[in-house]
Design a protein around this motif. Sequence first.
Motif, PDB file in Angstrom:
ATOM      1  N   TYR A  90       2.153   1.719  -3.528  1.00 14.47           N
ATOM      2  CA  TYR A  90       1.070   2.179  -4.393  1.00 14.47           C
ATOM      3  C   TYR A  90       0.774   3.659  -4.140  1.00 14.47           C
ATOM      4  O   TYR A  90       0.667   4.459  -5.079  1.00 14.47           O
ATOM      5  CB  TYR A  90      -0.180   1.333  -4.133  1.00 14.47           C
ATOM      6  CG  TYR A  90      -1.356   1.703  -4.991  1.00 14.47           C
ATOM      7  CD1 TYR A  90      -1.468   1.207  -6.284  1.00 14.47           C
ATOM      8  CD2 TYR A  90      -2.356   2.538  -4.512  1.00 14.47           C
ATOM      9  CE1 TYR A  90      -2.553   1.537  -7.087  1.00 14.47           C
ATOM     10  CE2 TYR A  90      -3.440   2.877  -5.301  1.00 14.47           C
ATOM     11  CZ  TYR A  90      -3.528   2.374  -6.586  1.00 14.47           C
ATOM     12  OH  TYR A  90      -4.597   2.717  -7.368  1.00 14.47           O
ATOM     13  N   ALA A  91       0.657   4.039  -2.871  1.00 13.54           N
ATOM     14  CA  ALA A  91       0.371   5.433  -2.527  1.00 13.54           C
ATOM     15  C   ALA A  91       1.528   6.341  -2.931  1.00 13.54           C
ATOM     16  O   ALA A  91       1.304   7.451  -3.426  1.00 13.54           O
ATOM     17  CB  ALA A  91       0.087   5.555  -1.026  1.00 13.54           C
ATOM     18  N   ASN A  92       2.751   5.882  -2.748  1.00 14.46           N
ATOM     19  CA  ASN A  92       3.906   6.692  -3.142  1.00 14.46           C
ATOM     20  C   ASN A  92       3.924   6.903  -4.652  1.00 14.46           C
ATOM     21  O   ASN A  92       4.251   7.997  -5.130  1.00 14.46           O
ATOM     22  CB  ASN A  92       5.206   6.033  -2.679  1.00 14.46           C
ATOM     23  CG  ASN A  92       6.408   6.916  -2.909  1.00 14.46           C
ATOM     24  OD1 ASN A  92       6.378   8.107  -2.596  1.00 14.46           O
ATOM     25  ND2 ASN A  92       7.467   6.344  -3.451  1.00 14.46           N
ATOM     26  N   LEU A 149       0.821  -1.207   0.000  1.00 13.11           N
ATOM     27  CA  LEU A 149       0.000   0.000   0.000  1.00 13.11           C
ATOM     28  C   LEU A 149       0.855   1.257   0.000  1.00 13.11           C
ATOM     29  O   LEU A 149       0.512   2.245  -0.656  1.00 13.11           O
ATOM     30  CB  LEU A 149      -0.952   0.008   1.200  1.00 13.11           C
ATOM     31  CG  LEU A 149      -2.118  -0.969   1.134  1.00 13.11           C
ATOM     32  CD1 LEU A 149      -2.900  -0.942   2.443  1.00 13.11           C
ATOM     33  CD2 LEU A 149      -3.019  -0.657  -0.043  1.00 13.11           C
ATOM     34  N   SER A 150       1.966   1.233   0.724  1.00 14.42           N
ATOM     35  CA  SER A 150       2.870   2.392   0.736  1.00 14.42           C
ATOM     36  C   SER A 150       3.471   2.624  -0.644  1.00 14.42           C
ATOM     37  O   SER A 150       3.572   3.770  -1.102  1.00 14.42           O
ATOM     38  CB  SER A 150       3.990   2.203   1.761  1.00 14.42           C
ATOM     39  OG  SER A 150       3.468   2.153   3.060  1.00 14.42           O
ATOM     40  N   ALA A 210      -1.011   8.479   4.435  1.00 17.60           N
ATOM     41  CA  ALA A 210      -2.259   7.996   3.842  1.00 17.60           C
ATOM     42  C   ALA A 210      -2.527   6.550   4.248  1.00 17.60           C
ATOM     43  O   ALA A 210      -3.668   6.194   4.572  1.00 17.60           O
ATOM     44  CB  ALA A 210      -2.203   8.123   2.322  1.00 17.60           C
ATOM     45  N   VAL A 211      -1.502   5.728   4.236  1.00 19.67           N
ATOM     46  CA  VAL A 211      -1.671   4.323   4.614  1.00 19.67           C
ATOM     47  C   VAL A 211      -2.026   4.220   6.099  1.00 19.67           C
ATOM     48  O   VAL A 211      -2.931   3.473   6.483  1.00 19.67           O
ATOM     49  CB  VAL A 211      -0.416   3.501   4.273  1.00 19.67           C
ATOM     50  CG1 VAL A 211      -0.506   2.092   4.837  1.00 19.67           C
ATOM     51  CG2 VAL A 211      -0.209   3.463   2.762  1.00 19.67           C
ATOM     52  N   ALA A 228       2.501   9.421   1.434  1.00 18.67           N
ATOM     53  CA  ALA A 228       2.034   8.058   1.203  1.00 18.67           C
ATOM     54  C   ALA A 228       1.947   7.291   2.519  1.00 18.67           C
ATOM     55  O   ALA A 228       0.952   6.598   2.783  1.00 18.67           O
ATOM     56  CB  ALA A 228       2.964   7.345   0.227  1.00 18.67           C
ATOM     57  N   GLU A 229       2.957   7.425   3.338  1.00 17.03           N
ATOM     58  CA  GLU A 229       2.969   6.751   4.630  1.00 17.03           C
ATOM     59  C   GLU A 229       1.808   7.240   5.497  1.00 17.03           C
ATOM     60  O   GLU A 229       1.116   6.444   6.135  1.00 17.03           O
ATOM     61  CB  GLU A 229       4.307   7.010   5.317  1.00 17.03           C
ATOM     62  CG  GLU A 229       4.544   6.198   6.556  1.00 17.03           C
ATOM     63  CD  GLU A 229       5.941   6.424   7.088  1.00 17.03           C
ATOM     64  OE1 GLU A 229       6.289   7.600   7.380  1.00 17.03           O
ATOM     65  OE2 GLU A 229       6.699   5.454   7.203  1.00 17.03           O
ATOM     66  N   THR A 243      -5.570   5.192   6.565  1.00 14.81           N
ATOM     67  CA  THR A 243      -6.452   4.122   6.096  1.00 14.81           C
ATOM     68  C   THR A 243      -6.670   3.092   7.198  1.00 14.81           C
ATOM     69  O   THR A 243      -7.805   2.663   7.453  1.00 14.81           O
ATOM     70  CB  THR A 243      -5.847   3.448   4.850  1.00 14.81           C
ATOM     71  OG1 THR A 243      -5.735   4.418   3.814  1.00 14.81           O
ATOM     72  CG2 THR A 243      -6.682   2.276   4.385  1.00 14.81           C
ATOM     73  N   ALA A 284       1.342   7.090  -6.553  1.00 15.67           N
ATOM     74  CA  ALA A 284       0.280   8.035  -6.875  1.00 15.67           C
ATOM     75  C   ALA A 284       0.592   9.448  -6.385  1.00 15.67           C
ATOM     76  O   ALA A 284       0.297  10.430  -7.075  1.00 15.67           O
ATOM     77  CB  ALA A 284      -1.037   7.561  -6.272  1.00 15.67           C
ATOM     78  N   LEU A 285       1.200   9.554  -5.200  1.00 16.51           N
ATOM     79  CA  LEU A 285       1.417  10.861  -4.572  1.00 16.51           C
ATOM     80  C   LEU A 285       2.803  11.457  -4.839  1.00 16.51           C
ATOM     81  O   LEU A 285       3.008  12.649  -4.622  1.00 16.51           O
ATOM     82  CB  LEU A 285       1.202  10.757  -3.058  1.00 16.51           C
ATOM     83  CG  LEU A 285      -0.202  10.332  -2.618  1.00 16.51           C
ATOM     84  CD1 LEU A 285      -0.223  10.040  -1.127  1.00 16.51           C
ATOM     85  CD2 LEU A 285      -1.217  11.406  -2.983  1.00 16.51           C
TER      86      LEU A 285
END
Length: 51
Positions: free
Chosen positions: A25-27, A22-23, A39-40, A36-37, A43, A29-30
Motif C-alpha cells: 500500500y505504501a509503495n 502495508l508495504s 514508513a511501515v 515505503a519500507e 508506523t 502511494a510513494l
Amino acid sequence: MGLDDDQRHAIEELFRDMLYPLSAYANNALHNYSLAEDAVQETFRIACTKA
C-alpha cells in the motif's frame, strides 16, 4: 516504559501479518519501495511507544 509480553506479542503478530500489505500500500502511494519500507517500520515503531 517498555512493552509487556502480551503487548510485544500482539505487535509482533501484527507486524508479521501486515508487513506485506502495508508495504504494498505504501509503495503504491510513494512509488518508492525503500521509502515505503521505512514508513511501515516507522508506523510500528510508533505503535510500540503507544501500546
